[in-house]
Design a protein around this motif. Structure first.
Motif, short mmCIF file in Angstrom:
data_model
loop_
_atom_site.label_atom_id
_atom_site.label_comp_id
_atom_site.label_asym_id
_atom_site.label_seq_id
_atom_site.Cartn_x
_atom_site.Cartn_y
_atom_site.Cartn_z
N SER A 185 -0.50 -16.25 -12.13
CA SER A 185 -0.15 -15.54 -11.59
C SER A 185 -0.14 -14.16 -13.07
N ALA A 186 0.09 -12.83 -12.57
CA ALA A 186 -0.24 -11.90 -13.32
C ALA A 186 0.43 -10.43 -13.59
N SER A 187 1.90 -10.45 -13.76
CA SER A 187 2.56 -9.52 -13.32
C SER A 187 1.84 -7.51 -13.64
N TYR A 188 1.86 -6.75 -12.88
CA TYR A 188 1.59 -5.46 -13.71
C TYR A 188 2.49 -4.57 -12.67
N GLY A 189 2.37 -3.22 -13.97
CA GLY A 189 3.71 -1.73 -12.86
C GLY A 189 2.73 -1.70 -11.97
N ALA A 190 1.58 -1.48 -11.38
CA ALA A 190 1.39 -1.56 -10.28
C ALA A 190 -0.30 -1.64 -10.27
N LEU A 191 -0.97 -1.61 -8.76
CA LEU A 191 -2.54 -2.07 -9.18
C LEU A 191 -3.10 -0.97 -8.32
N PHE A 192 -3.61 0.17 -9.13
CA PHE A 192 -5.07 0.55 -8.31
C PHE A 192 -5.72 0.32 -7.99
N LEU A 193 -7.25 0.82 -7.36
CA LEU A 193 -8.21 0.62 -5.76
C LEU A 193 -8.95 2.11 -5.54
N HIS A 194 -10.09 1.75 -5.51
CA HIS A 194 -10.75 2.82 -4.56
C HIS A 194 -11.14 1.93 -4.07
N LEU A 195 -10.79 3.17 -2.43
CA LEU A 195 -10.97 2.50 -0.79
C LEU A 195 -12.36 3.18 -0.08
N ASP A 196 -12.47 2.45 0.82
CA ASP A 196 -13.83 2.86 1.81
C ASP A 196 -12.98 3.35 2.40
N THR A 197 -13.35 4.08 3.43
CA THR A 197 -12.37 5.04 4.80
C THR A 197 -13.80 5.80 5.84
N GLU A 198 -12.72 5.70 6.85
CA GLU A 198 -13.45 5.23 8.08
C GLU A 198 -13.41 6.58 8.85
N PRO A 199 -13.91 7.60 8.73
CA PRO A 199 -13.50 8.88 9.81
C PRO A 199 -12.64 8.81 10.66
N TRP B 253 0.57 -0.98 0.05
CA TRP B 253 0.05 0.02 0.12
C TRP B 253 1.29 1.45 -0.18
N GLY B 254 0.22 1.81 -0.64
CA GLY B 254 1.27 3.31 -1.35
C GLY B 254 2.26 3.58 -2.06
N LYS B 255 3.06 2.18 -2.24
CA LYS B 255 4.35 1.87 -3.07
C LYS B 255 3.53 1.16 -4.13
N THR B 256 3.27 0.20 -4.46
CA THR B 256 3.56 0.09 -6.06
C THR B 256 1.17 -0.57 -6.09
N VAL B 257 0.46 -0.49 -4.42
CA VAL B 257 -0.89 0.36 -4.73
C VAL B 257 -1.20 0.65 -4.39
N LEU B 258 -2.16 1.41 -4.80
CA LEU B 258 -2.62 2.69 -5.32
C LEU B 258 -4.26 3.21 -5.23
N GLU B 259 -4.20 4.24 -5.06
CA GLU B 259 -5.81 5.23 -5.07
C GLU B 259 -5.70 5.97 -5.96
#
Ligand SMILES: Cc1cc2nc3c(=O)[nH]c(=O)nc-3n(C[C@H](O)[C@H](O)[C@H](O)COP(=O)(O)OP(=O)(O)OC[C@H]3O[C@@H](n4cnc5c(N)ncnc54)[C@H](O)[C@@H]3O)c2cc1C
Length: 311
Positions: A217-231, A126-132
């Protein structure tokens, strides 16, 4: 207990809280800023899209901000606020380690937490190659292949947006049934869909490796996703009886339906970006200053406009 009466205690030393402190400090207000040091974007290490700070480390941005604030009556405490409540004309703020503080107003800028789906390995990257956020990160990985994970929060609009940075995008549903409109948008964007169950996500020399449940398996340069957030509003209970601050915010300056409580940054009704968080902190600083003038010199300023309806 600190016996000083602050004009404002600010909870949160991210862009929102820091800029609120700047506006209030420059308004000759006595400010205490309390921060627990675990911002939402710490996993990324650096920030983008903030002029003169594009690519700056978050630690450096914060340190330089604090150094600039030293010119004003702004005190810092590295601590965690455990409760904040109203007591008549004051707000009482209690911390884990440094005791209790009183102020006339509270600017609550504690941010939100990102909630990752329970896919093994995701949190490590998260924050490195897994990004939002494409605007925050896609430039750095442009022209690589991207996976967009749509297994928890629908992320087809994110996939379409990312076509600006890559023409090799794959949408992973992780077996979630896609509604027709989501599929339609992916087709329109030219993004192929893989429906297989995702078993694990691992680091890979190319960026990220997605291992499917069937072992492929499959490789990618990065993985993006939308996330839920908690206040991050736990310290405001029971003062805040709503689920979040967005629903009690009454204007774009961070006023809320709860007297003496103001909100800024990711927690308010703002676009969740550093520059917008900073801007909202500045707006809240102005609102607090004006409301304190109203209190000290009744009738000297017109009342703020009536509350705007929640979006
Ligand atoms: C991985 C990632 C990368 C990002 N990259 C970018 C980017 O490059 N550019 C961009 O514009 N936006 C980026 N964002 C969004 C950006 O991080 C937020 O919009 C911004 O940080 C919000 O500022 P804030 O001041 O509201 O909250 P934060 O920056 O999250 O700061 C809140 C602060 O409050 C403190 N706090 C919380 N609870 C308490 C408590 N009880 N007591 C004391 N202190 C407390 C926390 O420790 C934290 O320091 C990114 C987000 C993520 C998740």
């Amino acid at each position: 207990m600190d016996t000083q009466l602050y004009d404002t205690v600010i909870v949160g030393g991210g862009p929102a809280g820091l800029n609120g402190a700047l506006y209030l400090g420059r308004s000759r207000r006595r400010v205490l800023l309390i921060d627990s040091g675990d911002a939402r974007n710490m996993a990324a290490g650096v920030m983008h899209n903030v002029l003169t700070n594009d690519g700056a480390t978050i630690a450096d941005f914060r340190a330089r901000s604090r150094a600039q604030l030293a010119a004003y009556d702004v005190t810092f405490r590295d601590d965690e606020v455990v409760s904040a409540e109203r007591d008549g004309d004051h707000v009482v703020v209690t911390t884990k380690e440094s005791g209790t503080f009183r102020a006339r107003t509270l600017l609550y800028a504690a941010g939100v937490r990102s909630v990752l789906p329970p896919v093994p390995g995701l949190a490590d990257l998260w924050g490195k190659t897994v990004l939002e956020c494409p605007y925050c990160h896609a430039w750095e990985v442009r022209d690589r292949s991207f996976a967009v994970y749509g297994g928890s929060v629908p992320s087809e609009c994110l996939a379409a947006t990312l076509t600006v940075w890559s023409d090799r995008i794959t949408y992973l549903t992780d077996r979630r049934e896609l509604p027709q409109d989501e599929l339609g948008r992916l087709t329109a964007a030219g993004v192929p869909v893989v429906h297989d169950r995702v078993g694990e996500v691992k680091s890979h020399p190319e960026g990220v490796e997605v291992v499917f449940e069937d072992g492929r398996s499959a490789s990618y340069g990065a993985l993006f996703l939308h996330l839920d957030t908690e206040p991050r509003v736990a310290p405001l209970r029971p003062w805040l009886q709503a689920p979040d601050l967005e629903s009690v915010q009454t204007d774009e300056r961070g006023r809320t339906g709860l007297p003496r409580l103001y909100v800024a940054g990711d927690l308010g009704r703002n676009m969740q970006q550093a520059a917008m968080a900073a801007a909202s902190g500045g707006l809240a600083g102005m609102a607090i200053n004006a409301d304190l003038i109203r209190e000290d010199r009744p009738g000297s300023l017109p009342e703020p406009p009536p509350p705007a309806p929640a979006p």
